[in-house]
Design a protein around this motif. Structure first.
Motif, PDB file in Angstrom:
ATOM      1  N   ASP A   1      53.879  65.114  26.684  1.00 59.29           N
ATOM      2  CA  ASP A   1      53.267  64.866  27.981  1.00 59.29           C
ATOM      3  C   ASP A   1      52.436  63.588  27.917  1.00 59.29           C
ATOM      4  OD1 ASP A   1      54.344  67.160  29.045  1.00 59.29           O
ATOM      5  OD2 ASP A   1      52.617  68.408  28.511  1.00 59.29           O
ATOM      6  N   PRO A   2      52.424  62.802  28.989  1.00 57.01           N
ATOM      7  CA  PRO A   2      51.608  61.583  28.979  1.00 57.01           C
ATOM      8  C   PRO A   2      50.121  61.909  28.954  1.00 57.01           C
ATOM      9  CG  PRO A   2      52.532  61.966  31.155  1.00 57.01           C
ATOM     10  CD  PRO A   2      53.160  62.978  30.253  1.00 57.01           C
ATOM     11  N   TRP A   3      49.336  60.995  28.437  1.00 57.62           N
ATOM     12  CA  TRP A   3      47.888  61.135  28.454  1.00 57.62           C
ATOM     13  C   TRP A   3      47.282  59.844  29.000  1.00 57.62           C
ATOM     14  CZ3 TRP A   3      45.082  57.879  25.078  1.00 57.62           C
ATOM     15  CH2 TRP A   3      45.850  57.244  24.088  1.00 57.62           C
ATOM     16  N   SER A   4      46.049  59.921  29.466  1.00 62.16           N
ATOM     17  CA  SER A   4      45.473  58.779  30.179  1.00 62.16           C
ATOM     18  C   SER A   4      43.994  58.610  29.868  1.00 62.16           C
ATOM     19  CB  SER A   4      45.676  58.948  31.694  1.00 62.16           C
ATOM     20  OG  SER A   4      45.024  60.114  32.140  1.00 62.16           O
ATOM     21  N   PHE A   5      43.492  57.440  30.209  1.00 62.70           N
ATOM     22  CA  PHE A   5      42.065  57.131  30.156  1.00 62.70           C
ATOM     23  C   PHE A   5      41.820  56.002  31.141  1.00 62.70           C
ATOM     24  CE2 PHE A   5      44.136  54.402  27.111  1.00 62.70           C
ATOM     25  CZ  PHE A   5      43.484  53.188  27.210  1.00 62.70           C
ATOM     26  N   SER A   6      40.573  55.610  31.317  1.00 58.57           N
ATOM     27  CA  SER A   6      40.239  54.556  32.284  1.00 58.57           C
ATOM     28  C   SER A   6      39.196  53.625  31.700  1.00 58.57           C
ATOM     29  CB  SER A   6      39.729  55.155  33.605  1.00 58.57           C
ATOM     30  OG  SER A   6      38.514  55.836  33.397  1.00 58.57           O
ATOM     31  N   ILE A   7      39.166  52.398  32.231  1.00 60.57           N
ATOM     32  CA  ILE A   7      38.169  51.395  31.850  1.00 60.57           C
ATOM     33  C   ILE A   7      37.562  50.833  33.126  1.00 60.57           C
ATOM     34  CG2 ILE A   7      37.705  49.296  30.536  1.00 60.57           C
ATOM     35  CD1 ILE A   7      40.318  49.725  29.055  1.00 60.57           C
ATOM     36  N   ALA A   8      36.236  50.837  33.207  1.00 69.16           N
ATOM     37  CA  ALA A   8      35.525  50.315  34.376  1.00 69.16           C
ATOM     38  C   ALA A   8      34.762  49.062  33.973  1.00 69.16           C
ATOM     39  CB  ALA A   8      34.571  51.362  34.939  1.00 69.16           C
ATOM     40  N   PHE A   9      34.860  48.010  34.820  1.00 69.63           N
ATOM     41  CA  PHE A   9      34.251  46.715  34.543  1.00 69.63           C
ATOM     42  C   PHE A   9      33.260  46.353  35.648  1.00 69.63           C
ATOM     43  CE2 PHE A   9      38.566  46.789  32.956  1.00 69.63           C
ATOM     44  CZ  PHE A   9      38.504  46.232  31.692  1.00 69.63           C
ATOM     45  N   PRO A  10      32.015  46.031  35.321  1.00 67.36           N
ATOM     46  CA  PRO A  10      31.165  45.383  36.319  1.00 67.36           C
ATOM     47  C   PRO A  10      31.737  44.021  36.683  1.00 67.36           C
ATOM     48  CG  PRO A  10      29.864  46.243  34.490  1.00 67.36           C
ATOM     49  CD  PRO A  10      31.298  46.323  34.074  1.00 67.36           C
ATOM     50  N   GLN A  11      31.473  43.572  37.899  1.00 71.51           N
ATOM     51  CA  GLN A  11      32.041  42.299  38.347  1.00 71.51           C
ATOM     52  C   GLN A  11      31.579  41.139  37.475  1.00 71.51           C
ATOM     53  OE1 GLN A  11      31.963  41.545  42.586  1.00 71.51           O
ATOM     54  NE2 GLN A  11      31.916  43.735  43.038  1.00 71.51           N
ATOM     55  N   ALA A  12      30.321  41.174  37.022  1.00 72.65           N
ATOM     56  CA  ALA A  12      29.810  40.078  36.197  1.00 72.65           C
ATOM     57  C   ALA A  12      30.551  40.003  34.864  1.00 72.65           C
ATOM     58  CB  ALA A  12      28.315  40.258  35.956  1.00 72.65           C
ATOM     59  N   THR A  13      30.922  41.162  34.306  1.00 73.16           N
ATOM     60  CA  THR A  13      31.660  41.177  33.046  1.00 73.16           C
ATOM     61  C   THR A  13      33.045  40.557  33.230  1.00 73.16           C
ATOM     62  OG1 THR A  13      30.501  43.150  32.278  1.00 73.16           O
ATOM     63  CG2 THR A  13      32.613  42.655  31.238  1.00 73.16           C
ATOM     64  N   LEU A  14      33.728  40.946  34.307  1.00 77.96           N
ATOM     65  CA  LEU A  14      35.049  40.382  34.566  1.00 77.96           C
ATOM     66  C   LEU A  14      34.973  38.879  34.803  1.00 77.96           C
ATOM     67  CD1 LEU A  14      36.868  42.979  36.841  1.00 77.96           C
ATOM     68  CD2 LEU A  14      37.451  42.312  34.522  1.00 77.96           C
ATOM     69  N   ALA A  15      33.981  38.462  35.582  1.00 79.47           N
ATOM     70  CA  ALA A  15      33.860  37.040  35.896  1.00 79.47           C
ATOM     71  C   ALA A  15      33.660  36.206  34.640  1.00 79.47           C
ATOM     72  CB  ALA A  15      32.709  36.822  36.873  1.00 79.47           C
ATOM     73  N   ALA A  16      32.937  36.776  33.645  1.00 77.30           N
ATOM     74  CA  ALA A  16      32.679  36.034  32.415  1.00 77.30           C
ATOM     75  C   ALA A  16      33.865  36.084  31.454  1.00 77.30           C
ATOM     76  CB  ALA A  16      31.439  36.601  31.719  1.00 77.30           C
ATOM     77  N   ALA A  17      34.644  37.173  31.503  1.00 74.28           N
ATOM     78  CA  ALA A  17      35.714  37.361  30.522  1.00 74.28           C
ATOM     79  C   ALA A  17      37.069  36.858  30.990  1.00 74.28           C
ATOM     80  CB  ALA A  17      35.828  38.847  30.161  1.00 74.28           C
TER      81      ALA A  17
ATOM     82  N   ALA B   1      38.637  65.350  28.400  1.00 71.85           N
ATOM     83  CA  ALA B   1      38.818  66.207  27.232  1.00 71.85           C
ATOM     84  C   ALA B   1      40.281  66.570  26.996  1.00 71.85           C
ATOM     85  CB  ALA B   1      37.973  67.471  27.393  1.00 71.85           C
ATOM     86  N   ALA B   2      41.028  66.892  28.055  1.00 67.20           N
ATOM     87  CA  ALA B   2      42.397  67.379  27.878  1.00 67.20           C
ATOM     88  C   ALA B   2      43.274  66.401  27.101  1.00 67.20           C
ATOM     89  CB  ALA B   2      43.005  67.702  29.241  1.00 67.20           C
ATOM     90  N   PRO B   3      43.331  65.100  27.471  1.00 63.87           N
ATOM     91  CA  PRO B   3      44.167  64.180  26.683  1.00 63.87           C
ATOM     92  C   PRO B   3      43.716  64.062  25.235  1.00 63.87           C
ATOM     93  CG  PRO B   3      43.579  63.217  28.800  1.00 63.87           C
ATOM     94  CD  PRO B   3      42.742  64.436  28.646  1.00 63.87           C
ATOM     95  N   VAL B   4      42.397  64.057  25.000  1.00 64.73           N
ATOM     96  CA  VAL B   4      41.902  63.918  23.626  1.00 64.73           C
ATOM     97  C   VAL B   4      42.296  65.130  22.792  1.00 64.73           C
ATOM     98  CG1 VAL B   4      39.822  63.727  22.205  1.00 64.73           C
ATOM     99  CG2 VAL B   4      39.989  62.442  24.341  1.00 64.73           C
ATOM    100  N   LEU B   5      42.109  66.337  23.324  1.00 59.00           N
ATOM    101  CA  LEU B   5      42.451  67.555  22.590  1.00 59.00           C
ATOM    102  C   LEU B   5      43.956  67.688  22.396  1.00 59.00           C
ATOM    103  CD1 LEU B   5      39.898  69.976  24.269  1.00 59.00           C
ATOM    104  CD2 LEU B   5      39.723  68.869  22.029  1.00 59.00           C
ATOM    105  N   ARG B   6      44.743  67.136  23.340  1.00 61.38           N
ATOM    106  CA  ARG B   6      46.195  67.143  23.184  1.00 61.38           C
ATOM    107  C   ARG B   6      46.598  66.278  21.989  1.00 61.38           C
ATOM    108  NH1 ARG B   6      47.682  65.328  28.091  1.00 61.38           N
ATOM    109  NH2 ARG B   6      47.579  67.448  28.928  1.00 61.38           N
ATOM    110  N   LEU B   7      45.962  65.127  21.840  1.00 66.18           N
ATOM    111  CA  LEU B   7      46.246  64.262  20.699  1.00 66.18           C
ATOM    112  C   LEU B   7      45.793  64.902  19.395  1.00 66.18           C
ATOM    113  CD1 LEU B   7      45.263  60.749  22.137  1.00 66.18           C
ATOM    114  CD2 LEU B   7      47.561  61.583  21.641  1.00 66.18           C
ATOM    115  N   ILE B   8      44.684  65.642  19.416  1.00 68.16           N
ATOM    116  CA  ILE B   8      44.205  66.324  18.214  1.00 68.16           C
ATOM    117  C   ILE B   8      45.226  67.371  17.765  1.00 68.16           C
ATOM    118  CG2 ILE B   8      42.464  67.931  17.351  1.00 68.16           C
ATOM    119  CD1 ILE B   8      41.463  65.114  17.419  1.00 68.16           C
ATOM    120  N   ASP B   9      45.741  68.139  18.710  1.00 69.20           N
ATOM    121  CA  ASP B   9      46.731  69.160  18.369  1.00 69.20           C
ATOM    122  C   ASP B   9      47.979  68.531  17.756  1.00 69.20           C
ATOM    123  OD1 ASP B   9      47.584  72.089  18.660  1.00 69.20           O
ATOM    124  OD2 ASP B   9      49.204  71.034  19.710  1.00 69.20           O
ATOM    125  N   ARG B  10      48.401  67.406  18.283  1.00 72.91           N
ATOM    126  CA  ARG B  10      49.566  66.725  17.742  1.00 72.91           C
ATOM    127  C   ARG B  10      49.287  66.189  16.346  1.00 72.91           C
ATOM    128  NH1 ARG B  10      51.201  62.345  22.019  1.00 72.91           N
ATOM    129  NH2 ARG B  10      52.221  61.596  20.122  1.00 72.91           N
TER     130      ARG B  10
END
Length: 298
Positions: A191-207, A101-110
């Motif tokens: 201030d920097p903001w961040s997010f993450s992306i999680a991949f199942p192994q099968a998705t990575l293997a195919a992509a 929430a914090a990074p998203v709300l920071r971008l909204i304020d900007r």
């Protein structure tokens, strides 16, 4: 001792590891491949995020891939967060983007002219403005990932659905092994903001094209042709041994200019290369020059 056997018709089938069967790349192969994907994403994503930073592409830093699962992702989140299920290609192979929430709300304020102030305490739900911003972020990330995966139709990334609860979103099995990338976005003066992306192994293997390092079969090679290049023009010193004689050391030590040593030239003159006899011949003459006629070659 009691032996337990399976009933007739109910025999268990053996389960084999996918890596041993060669059906997909192993985790050790996927980690460096995901690191390479992260480096490409760090170059492509700034162009897609430029509209969030006044038209100037930000700096994107990629963390090291981390193995995790849904339970560990949930445990690392202390406050409100939004999770977006994305799909790759026509088969819809899943991946998960997480925005706290914090990074998203920071971008909204900007976006409304502020300096990126985060409300304290954080709200329990995202406001409508945050939902609209998340939609734009999802589209930017999906476009960047599509480019990184190759830009082909089979690798098109699209957002499917979003929820603040991983339990209700239910993107994939909670026990499935995942690889997660953390991304940090830096912009001058904020201030920097961040997010993450999680991949199942099968998705990575195919992509991702993961090198499998197949064993190369060596084609049978013909014997080198000494008449062909690069051998044909190589100079090879050849020695014709006209005299091979033995002399005592006392006689050798007393030699002086003018002494005569009687020698007998052998009928068979050896031709040597690096001390090894390759042919024999006899002494003759060609155009007033001493020559050797080859009688036998080895």
């Amino acid at each position: 001792m009691t032996l337990h056997t399976a009933k007739s018709g109910q025999a268990r089938k053996a389960k084999h590891c996918a890596e041993l069967l060669g059906t997909g790349p192993s985790l050790d192969e996927l980690v460096p491949a995901l690191s390479l994907l992260g480096e490409k994403l760090a170059r492509v994503l700034p162009g897609h995020l430029a509209r969030f930073s006044g038209g100037e592409p930000p700096l994107v830093r990629i963390g090291m891939p981390m193995d995790c699962n849904l339970a560990s992702i949930q445990a690392d989140i202390e406050n409100l967060a939004s999770h977006t299920l994305m799909a790759v290609g026509a088969e819809g192979r899943p991946m998960l983007a997480t925005f706290e929430a914090a990074p998203v709300l920071r971008l909204i304020d900007r976006a409304f002219g502020g300096r990126g102030i985060v409300p304290d305490p954080l709200p329990e739900t995202f406001p409508l403005s945050a939902e609209l911003l998340l939609t734009r972020l999802e589209q930017a990330i999906a476009g960047a990932l599509t480019t990184v995966f190759g830009g082909e139709q089979d690798h098109t990334v699209r957002p499917l659905r979003r929820d603040t609860s991983l339990r209700y979103l239910n993107p994939f099995d909670k026990r499935e092994d995942l690889l997660q990338l953390s991304l940090e976005v830096e912009e001058p003066g904020f201030d920097p903001w961040s997010f993450s992306i999680a991949f199942p192994q099968a998705t990575l293997a195919a992509a991702i094209a993961v090198p499998r390092h197949p064993v190369k079969r060596r084609d049978p090679q013909a014997a080198p042709n000494p008449a062909a290049e690069p051998f044909g023009s190589m100079p090879v010193p050849v020695t014709a041994v006209l005299v091979d004689m033995t002399i005592g050391f006392s006689r050798l030590s007393s030699l002086k200019p003018g002494d005569v040593l009687p020698v007998a030239v052998a009928r068979s003159v050896p031709l040597q290369v690096d001390g090894r006899t390759i042919a024999t011949g006899t002494i003759g003459e060609v155009e007033d020059r001493v020559a050797v006629q080859i009688l036998q070659a080895f």
